[in-house]
Design a protein around this motif. Sequence first.
Motif, PDB file in Angstrom:
ATOM      1  N   ARG A 398       0.823  -1.203   0.000  1.00 48.12           N
ATOM      2  CA  ARG A 398       0.000   0.000   0.000  1.00 48.12           C
ATOM      3  C   ARG A 398       0.861   1.258   0.000  1.00 48.12           C
ATOM      4  N   PHE A 399       0.541   2.173  -0.889  1.00 52.20           N
ATOM      5  CA  PHE A 399       1.172   3.493  -0.988  1.00 52.20           C
ATOM      6  C   PHE A 399       2.660   3.427  -1.330  1.00 52.20           C
ATOM      7  N   TYR A 400       3.169   2.230  -1.700  1.00 44.98           N
ATOM      8  CA  TYR A 400       4.603   2.156  -1.978  1.00 44.98           C
ATOM      9  C   TYR A 400       4.897   2.759  -3.345  1.00 44.98           C
ATOM     10  N   ARG A 401       5.930   3.590  -3.394  1.00 46.03           N
ATOM     11  CA  ARG A 401       6.373   4.183  -4.658  1.00 46.03           C
ATOM     12  C   ARG A 401       7.893   4.197  -4.668  1.00 46.03           C
ATOM     13  N   GLY A 402       8.469   3.306  -5.443  1.00 42.02           N
ATOM     14  CA  GLY A 402       9.912   3.320  -5.611  1.00 42.02           C
ATOM     15  C   GLY A 402      10.287   4.320  -6.683  1.00 42.02           C
ATOM     16  N   ASP A 403      11.577   4.582  -6.793  1.00 38.93           N
ATOM     17  CA  ASP A 403      12.026   5.556  -7.796  1.00 38.93           C
ATOM     18  C   ASP A 403      11.649   5.136  -9.199  1.00 38.93           C
ATOM     19  N   LYS A 404      11.777   3.818  -9.465  1.00 36.57           N
ATOM     20  CA  LYS A 404      11.478   3.325 -10.793  1.00 36.57           C
ATOM     21  C   LYS A 404      10.370   2.272 -10.741  1.00 36.57           C
ATOM     22  N   LEU A 415      -3.137   3.098  -4.108  1.00 38.74           N
ATOM     23  CA  LEU A 415      -3.521   1.766  -3.648  1.00 38.74           C
ATOM     24  C   LEU A 415      -3.844   0.827  -4.797  1.00 38.74           C
ATOM     25  N   GLY A 416      -3.582   1.264  -6.017  1.00 36.00           N
ATOM     26  CA  GLY A 416      -4.018   0.498  -7.182  1.00 36.00           C
ATOM     27  C   GLY A 416      -3.525  -0.932  -7.215  1.00 36.00           C
ATOM     28  N   LEU A 417      -2.204  -1.124  -7.079  1.00 36.83           N
ATOM     29  CA  LEU A 417      -1.649  -2.481  -7.159  1.00 36.83           C
ATOM     30  C   LEU A 417      -2.015  -3.313  -5.935  1.00 36.83           C
TER      31      LEU A 417
END
Length: 450
Positions: A398-404, A415-417
Amino acid sequence: MRRSLMLKLIAAFLGVSLVAIALVALIGYLSALNEFNRFISQEAETNFVVFVSDYYLAHGNLNGIEDALRARFQEHDDGNPGPPRLAPFGLADANGMIVLRGDGYTLGARASDAMLADGTPILVNEQFVGVVLPLRGPSPRTRIQQQYLERTGATLALASGGAALFAIVLGALLARTIVRPVRALTDAAQRMAKGELGQTVRVQSRDEVGALANAFNQMSGDLQRADQTRRQMTADIAHELRNPLTVIGGYLDAMRTGDLEPTPTRLEAVYAEIQHLEKIVEDLRTLSLAEAGVLALNRQPLAAQEWLTRVAARYAPQAALRHIALRVEPTAEPLTVDVDEMRMTQVLDNLIGNALQHTMDGGAIVLRVRAENNAARFSVADSGAGIAPQDLSRVFERFYRGDKARSTEQDSSGLGLAIAQALVNAHGGKIWAESELGKGATFYIELPLA
C-alpha cells in the motif's frame, strides 16, 4: 505456575518409574522365590530318597523307618552336626501302604492311585521299593536358606531404591529440559503482550517443543512486520490525506478571509481535491473488504480473449496519441474464467494504466492470455524502463512508490496495485511482476479456468 508444570512432569516420570520398578522387583522376587522353593524341594526329595534307599539296603525292608526318621530329626533338634535335615515327606511301600505319615498322611492307610501317580518312585538295585508322597505344603527351609532369601529380598529392595533415586534425578533433568524452552516461550509471550514485539526464542531441539519455538519465532516476526506495516500505512494514509486537505483548507481559508475570490476555476480545484479524497476512502474500503474476504463478487463465465480485447480498446486512443503500440496477441484456444467482470476490469485497468504511464512514446504494450497449469494466465508487458530489484518485491504494498517502481499517477490513491492483488486473491488467483531494468516489466495474473 512454572514450578507446578515441572513438579507435575517429575511426578509423572517418578510415578511411572516407581510402578515399573515395583512390578519388576515384585515379579523378580516371586520368580526367584518360586525357583528357590522348587530347588530346595528337589534337593529335599533327593535327600529323602537317598535316606530311604540307604535304610532299605541296611534293613532289607521299610519296617521301623519312622523311628529312624524321628531319630534323624532329634539329632538336628539337639544341635548335633550330621547329615541334612529331611523334609517331612510321606512314604508308601511297594504295596501302596503308607509307612511314613509325613506332613498329614494317615499311617497304615492305603495311598490312592492319584497320590501314587503324583509321587516319586524309589528304586533300589532296580527293585521298586516304594513311593515318596509329595509334600502338602512348602518345603521347610533351613536357617541358611532363609538367610539367603532375606539377603535376596534386601538386594532387590536396595536395587529398587537406587533405581527410584535414579528415576527422580532423570525425571528432574527431563522435566527441566522440557520446561526450560516453555518458560522461555512464556517470558517472550509476556514481553510481546506488553508491546515488545519481535521477540525470539532459541530453538534447542527438533521435536514438538522445537516446532513450537519455530512457530513462535515466525509468528513474532509476522506480528512485528504487521505492526510496522500498520504504522507505515497509517503514516502513508495521513500523508495521502494531508495533501488534498491542505489544498482544500488553503483555498477555503483564503476565500473566507477575502484574500481570494471564489471563482469557478478555484471551486473546481477544491472539488477535484474532494473527489481525490473520496477515491482514497473508497479504495481503502475496497481493499479492506477484499482482504477480509467479505467483498461481494458477482461471478459469471467470461471469455478471456474477448474481455482482454474490449479492455484494450478503451486505451487505444490514449496509446495512439503517444504512438505506443497497444496490441492483444491472439490465443490458440478459447479460454473461459469464472470472475466478477467489473472487479477484474478494475485490476486490468490499473495494470494497463501503469504500463502507459511508464512506457515512453513510441514504445509497445502487449496483452496476452495463455493456458498454464489448468489456469488462464494473463500478462501485461511494456517496453518501459523496468523495475529495480529492490522495488520489485514491494510494488504491491500500500502506498509504496519506488524511484522506478510502478507508482500510480499523482491524482490516484496509491492503492491500485494493492487493490489489484487483493481482488485477484479474492478470485482464488495470484498476481506477480517480473522485470529487468532497461527491458520493461511484465505483470501476470493467473485465474482458475471455468
